[in-house]
Design a protein around this motif. Structure first.
Motif, mmCIF file in Angstrom:
data_model
loop_
_atom_site.group_PDB
_atom_site.id
_atom_site.type_symbol
_atom_site.label_atom_id
_atom_site.label_comp_id
_atom_site.label_asym_id
_atom_site.label_seq_id
_atom_site.Cartn_x
_atom_site.Cartn_y
_atom_site.Cartn_z
ATOM 1 N N ARG A 1 0.827 -1.212 0.000
ATOM 2 C CA ARG A 1 0.000 0.000 0.000
ATOM 3 C C ARG A 1 0.864 1.265 0.000
ATOM 4 O O ARG A 1 0.571 2.240 -0.693
ATOM 5 C CB ARG A 1 -0.930 -0.006 1.218
ATOM 6 C CG ARG A 1 -2.117 -0.932 1.071
ATOM 7 C CD ARG A 1 -3.089 -0.402 0.033
ATOM 8 N NE ARG A 1 -4.200 -1.326 -0.183
ATOM 9 C CZ ARG A 1 -5.153 -1.123 -1.061
ATOM 10 N NH1 ARG A 1 -5.151 -0.029 -1.810
ATOM 11 N NH2 ARG A 1 -6.129 -2.001 -1.231
ATOM 12 N N THR A 2 1.940 1.230 0.752
ATOM 13 C CA THR A 2 2.857 2.366 0.758
ATOM 14 C C THR A 2 3.475 2.559 -0.623
ATOM 15 O O THR A 2 3.604 3.682 -1.122
ATOM 16 C CB THR A 2 3.957 2.150 1.809
ATOM 17 O OG1 THR A 2 3.355 2.004 3.101
ATOM 18 C CG2 THR A 2 4.927 3.323 1.829
ATOM 19 N N ALA A 3 3.844 1.449 -1.255
ATOM 20 C CA ALA A 3 4.410 1.527 -2.605
ATOM 21 C C ALA A 3 3.387 2.055 -3.590
ATOM 22 O O ALA A 3 3.716 2.889 -4.455
ATOM 23 C CB ALA A 3 4.898 0.147 -3.035
ATOM 24 N N LEU A 4 2.146 1.592 -3.478
ATOM 25 C CA LEU A 4 1.096 2.037 -4.390
ATOM 26 C C LEU A 4 0.878 3.542 -4.270
ATOM 27 O O LEU A 4 0.736 4.247 -5.284
ATOM 28 C CB LEU A 4 -0.198 1.286 -4.091
ATOM 29 C CG LEU A 4 -1.380 1.558 -5.022
ATOM 30 C CD1 LEU A 4 -1.071 1.133 -6.449
ATOM 31 C CD2 LEU A 4 -2.633 0.844 -4.514
ATOM 32 N N GLU A 5 0.873 4.042 -3.052
ATOM 33 C CA GLU A 5 0.690 5.478 -2.849
ATOM 34 C C GLU A 5 1.815 6.270 -3.507
ATOM 35 O O GLU A 5 1.577 7.298 -4.153
ATOM 36 C CB GLU A 5 0.627 5.781 -1.347
ATOM 37 C CG GLU A 5 -0.646 5.274 -0.679
ATOM 38 C CD GLU A 5 -0.625 5.452 0.824
ATOM 39 O OE1 GLU A 5 0.369 6.044 1.342
ATOM 40 O OE2 GLU A 5 -1.578 4.998 1.492
ATOM 41 N N ARG A 6 3.033 5.786 -3.370
ATOM 42 C CA ARG A 6 4.158 6.503 -3.968
ATOM 43 C C ARG A 6 4.094 6.452 -5.487
ATOM 44 O O ARG A 6 4.349 7.456 -6.162
ATOM 45 C CB ARG A 6 5.479 5.901 -3.480
ATOM 46 C CG ARG A 6 6.709 6.551 -4.125
ATOM 47 C CD ARG A 6 7.997 6.115 -3.471
ATOM 48 N NE ARG A 6 9.161 6.609 -4.179
ATOM 49 C CZ ARG A 6 9.648 7.834 -4.096
ATOM 50 N NH1 ARG A 6 9.033 8.721 -3.322
ATOM 51 N NH2 ARG A 6 10.719 8.206 -4.773
ATOM 52 N N LEU A 7 3.746 5.315 -6.035
ATOM 53 C CA LEU A 7 3.694 5.160 -7.486
ATOM 54 C C LEU A 7 2.570 5.977 -8.117
ATOM 55 O O LEU A 7 2.581 6.207 -9.331
ATOM 56 C CB LEU A 7 3.542 3.687 -7.847
ATOM 57 C CG LEU A 7 4.755 2.803 -7.521
ATOM 58 C CD1 LEU A 7 4.372 1.325 -7.582
ATOM 59 C CD2 LEU A 7 5.915 3.081 -8.472
ATOM 60 N N ASP B 1 1.722 9.044 -6.704
ATOM 61 C CA ASP B 1 1.926 10.390 -6.191
ATOM 62 C C ASP B 1 2.622 11.235 -7.260
ATOM 63 O O ASP B 1 3.751 10.943 -7.660
ATOM 64 C CB ASP B 1 2.785 10.324 -4.925
ATOM 65 C CG ASP B 1 3.052 11.680 -4.304
ATOM 66 O OD1 ASP B 1 2.584 12.708 -4.848
ATOM 67 O OD2 ASP B 1 3.742 11.719 -3.266
ATOM 68 N N ALA B 2 1.964 12.284 -7.714
ATOM 69 C CA ALA B 2 2.535 13.116 -8.768
ATOM 70 C C ALA B 2 3.872 13.723 -8.357
ATOM 71 O O ALA B 2 4.766 13.912 -9.186
ATOM 72 C CB ALA B 2 1.549 14.221 -9.138
ATOM 73 N N ALA B 3 4.034 14.005 -7.089
ATOM 74 C CA ALA B 3 5.278 14.616 -6.623
ATOM 75 C C ALA B 3 6.455 13.647 -6.691
ATOM 76 O O ALA B 3 7.607 14.069 -6.800
ATOM 77 C CB ALA B 3 5.114 15.128 -5.193
ATOM 78 N N ALA B 4 6.175 12.353 -6.627
ATOM 79 C CA ALA B 4 7.250 11.355 -6.639
ATOM 80 C C ALA B 4 7.855 11.164 -8.024
ATOM 81 O O ALA B 4 9.005 10.742 -8.154
ATOM 82 C CB ALA B 4 6.719 10.021 -6.128
ATOM 83 N N GLN C 1 -3.062 -1.990 -11.675
ATOM 84 C CA GLN C 1 -2.534 -1.389 -12.901
ATOM 85 C C GLN C 1 -2.611 0.116 -12.770
ATOM 86 O O GLN C 1 -3.687 0.692 -12.590
ATOM 87 C CB GLN C 1 -3.304 -1.835 -14.143
ATOM 88 C CG GLN C 1 -2.717 -1.250 -15.422
ATOM 89 C CD GLN C 1 -3.309 -1.833 -16.688
ATOM 90 O OE1 GLN C 1 -4.302 -2.538 -16.655
ATOM 91 N NE2 GLN C 1 -2.670 -1.539 -17.818
ATOM 92 N N MET C 2 -1.459 0.756 -12.908
ATOM 93 C CA MET C 2 -1.372 2.202 -12.718
ATOM 94 C C MET C 2 -1.227 2.964 -14.023
ATOM 95 O O MET C 2 -1.600 4.130 -14.121
ATOM 96 C CB MET C 2 -0.194 2.523 -11.796
ATOM 97 C CG MET C 2 -0.408 2.005 -10.378
ATOM 98 S SD MET C 2 1.160 1.690 -9.519
ATOM 99 C CE MET C 2 1.683 0.200 -10.364
ATOM 100 N N VAL C 3 -0.650 2.309 -15.047
ATOM 101 C CA VAL C 3 -0.425 2.959 -16.340
ATOM 102 C C VAL C 3 -0.824 1.974 -17.435
ATOM 103 O O VAL C 3 -0.507 0.783 -17.346
ATOM 104 C CB VAL C 3 1.063 3.363 -16.505
ATOM 105 C CG1 VAL C 3 1.313 3.958 -17.883
ATOM 106 C CG2 VAL C 3 1.469 4.352 -15.417
#
Length: 238
Positions: free
Chosen positions: A41-47, A49-52, A68-70
């Protein structure tokens, strides 16, 4: 490739961190990563996050959930600087899969099954051969170690989802064979330094518990990989 298996359920979780593939490129390889974070979940939030300014096409948690994020047609920001064969913009030519793992523990069975099913679908959709499934450490050995020594590359190879060297061949020139297989030598780096750079990445994938300096087994395995799976042919056939 082994017989088709049911595709995993995929949870759409769009990330803003993507763009078009450059110069009309299509994906012809897959890059596997581990997240090196506390949990999925922490990884998903970072992936997401536009700022990351980082993303991947997919993230698979330990229990086998796939996010799937992209979209596969788009360029995700997962590979960064590096090279495989003559491909320097790896992001434009690849699909990135993140595996939730700290790098210090095994990859659970549900996660591996989900990865295998996902890879089968990706390879079929884009006609990607097993030779073009690589690790982040393969294309960026100077700065990356994922998916790490605990990842079971041989299992993927047995399922037709990656490749594995044959034992018992004749040793060759390790560095020349490494380049023929796909590893890149940074500009200006001499031969000894290049061997010191590539050997850990090679062993992590193909001899994860080996130690000591370059030996005849390393040279024989690399010679076999170069002879059977030269990167230029793999790219042309993809």
């Amino acid at each position: 490739m082994s017989g088709a298996v049911a595709q995993p359920d995929i949870v759409p979780t769009p990330s803003p961190n993507f763009g078009p593939r450059r110069q009309g490129a299509l994906p012809d390889m897959v890059v596997l990563h581990y997240t090196a974070m506390e949990n999925a979940r922490t990884a998903l939030e970072r992936l997401c996050d536009a700022a990351a300014e980082v993303s991947a096409h997919y993230l698979i948690c330990e229990a086998g959930t796939v996010w799937q994020m992209v979209d596969e047609e788009q360029r995700a920001w997962h590979a960064g600087a590096g090279q495989w064969g003559d491909v320097r913009d790896v992001n434009s030519r690849s699909i990135g899969i993140e595996l939730a793992n700290t790098g210090a523990h095994p990859f659970p069975e549900p996660q591996m099954r989900a990865l295998e099913a996902l890879l089968q679908g990706i390879m079929r959709r884009w006609s990607i051969p097993a030779t073009r499934i690589i690790g982040h450490s393969d294309m960026a050995p100077d700065r990356k170690s994922d998916p790490g020594p605990r990842f079971d590359w041989q299992r993927l190879a047995l399922g037709g989802l990656s490749i594995w060297p044959r034992i018992g061949g004749e040793p060759g020139d390790f560095l020349q064979d490494a380049v023929r297989f796909g590893y890149a030598v940074p500009d200006g780096m001499d031969g000894d330094a290049a061997v010191d750079l590539i050997l850990p990445a090679f062993r992590q994938r193909f001899r994860p518990w080996a130690s000591g300096g370059l030996d005849a087994t390393d040279r024989a395995l690399m010679a076999d990989l170069a002879a059977r799976f030269p990167v230029d042919r793999a790219a042309r056939d993809a």
